[in-house]
Design a protein around this motif. Structure first.
Motif, short mmCIF file in Angstrom:
data_model
loop_
_atom_site.label_atom_id
_atom_site.label_comp_id
_atom_site.label_asym_id
_atom_site.label_seq_id
_atom_site.Cartn_x
_atom_site.Cartn_y
_atom_site.Cartn_z
N UNK A 3 6.12 6.29 10.67
CA UNK A 3 5.72 5.67 9.54
C UNK A 3 6.78 5.93 8.49
N UNK A 4 6.47 5.83 7.30
CA UNK A 4 7.44 5.75 6.01
C UNK A 4 7.18 6.68 4.67
N UNK A 34 -1.88 7.46 10.23
CA UNK A 34 -1.74 7.96 8.95
C UNK A 34 -2.25 6.89 8.03
N UNK A 35 -3.04 7.50 7.19
CA UNK A 35 -3.45 6.52 6.02
C UNK A 35 -3.12 7.26 4.57
N UNK A 36 -2.52 6.64 3.58
CA UNK A 36 -2.21 7.25 2.22
C UNK A 36 -2.57 6.30 1.19
N UNK A 37 -2.75 6.82 0.08
CA UNK A 37 -3.30 6.22 -1.13
C UNK A 37 -3.41 7.25 -2.20
N UNK A 41 1.62 7.74 -3.79
CA UNK A 41 1.86 7.46 -2.40
C UNK A 41 1.17 6.22 -1.90
N UNK A 42 1.57 5.10 -2.59
CA UNK A 42 0.60 3.83 -2.33
C UNK A 42 0.76 3.40 -0.66
N UNK A 43 -0.10 3.00 -0.29
CA UNK A 43 -0.13 2.78 1.36
C UNK A 43 0.91 1.62 1.39
N UNK A 44 1.60 2.19 2.51
CA UNK A 44 2.81 1.45 3.08
C UNK A 44 4.18 2.23 2.38
N UNK A 80 -1.02 11.73 -7.62
CA UNK A 80 -1.77 12.27 -6.79
C UNK A 80 -1.66 11.35 -5.35
N UNK A 81 -1.71 11.91 -4.29
CA UNK A 81 -1.82 11.44 -3.11
C UNK A 81 -2.73 11.90 -2.02
#
Length: 202
Positions: A3-4, A34-37, A41-44, A80-81
């Motif tokens: 993932x990145x 893995x999900x980020x937001x 850390x925006x998704x992707x 925030x992440x």
């Protein structure tokens, strides 16, 4: 499996010498998803690349950088992440966060205070654990700190569990004449945040 990300590292490491709570050898596990937001850390933007079942290096990109100072927008003072890391592992085990290592770079004028913190919890569970690092200016350079997590929060028994990590970097005060930067990528001095976990049989 890849993932990145680009500057927080999460290392999930089984203990070589198990704590009293741990029993037997740790199970093998893998990352399912893995999900980020969040503003940091925006998704992707996530990158997780691991080579075995003991270490999960996770990196943030440059957006996970807090700044204050003349001309800096107020919303840059805190990033925030929110991460949700789904692990799949051998049935009959559960795991918990027990410590965290912080290492990174900061440049803080006198009077500027920086905070790096994270909360850890499992989906569907109310209990949380936390770790925090505080830096007070004047400060310029690399830093590192080992932080024992005071409370162990165990995943539900089963073969899967999503570990949630709510991480942030923040600087105060805002709108003053002092300047500060925390968790920036500067040459090879990347910010890392390594989370260590322990296993036990259900």
């Amino acid at each position: 499996m890849k993932y990145t990300f680009t500057a927080l590292a999460l290392a999930a490491t089984a203990l070589a010498n198990p704590l009293p709570e741990a029993q037997g050898a740790p199970p093998s596990f893998r990352i399912k998803n893995v999900v980020s937001g969040g503003s940091g850390c925006p998704q992707g933007s996530v990158d997780i690349d691991y080579t075995d079942s003991k270490v999960l290096p996770i990196y943030f990109n440059r957006e996970f950088t807090a700044k204050v100072g003349p001309g800096v927008a107020p919303d840059q003072s805190r990033k925030n992440c929110q991460l949700s890391i789904a692990l799949q592992f051998s049935p009959g085990y559960q795991y918990a966060v027990y410590s965290a290592d912080y290492s990174g770079w900061g440049d803080l004028d006198s009077g500027v205070r920086g905070v790096v913190r994270a909360n850890y919890y499992f989906s569907g569970e109310q209990d949380q654990a936390a770790s925090t690092l505080a830096l007070n200016g004047p400060f310029n350079g690399r830093y590192s700190k080992h932080d024992d997590v005071a409370v162990s929060v165990w995943s539900p028994c089963g073969s899967e569990a999503a570990l949630n990590v709510n991480a942030e970097v923040a600087l105060t005060p805002m709108g003053g004449s002092q300047s500060g930067t925390l968790v920036a990528t500067k040459e090879s001095a990347r910010f890392t945040h390594s989370v260590f976990i322990k296993w036990r049989q259900c």
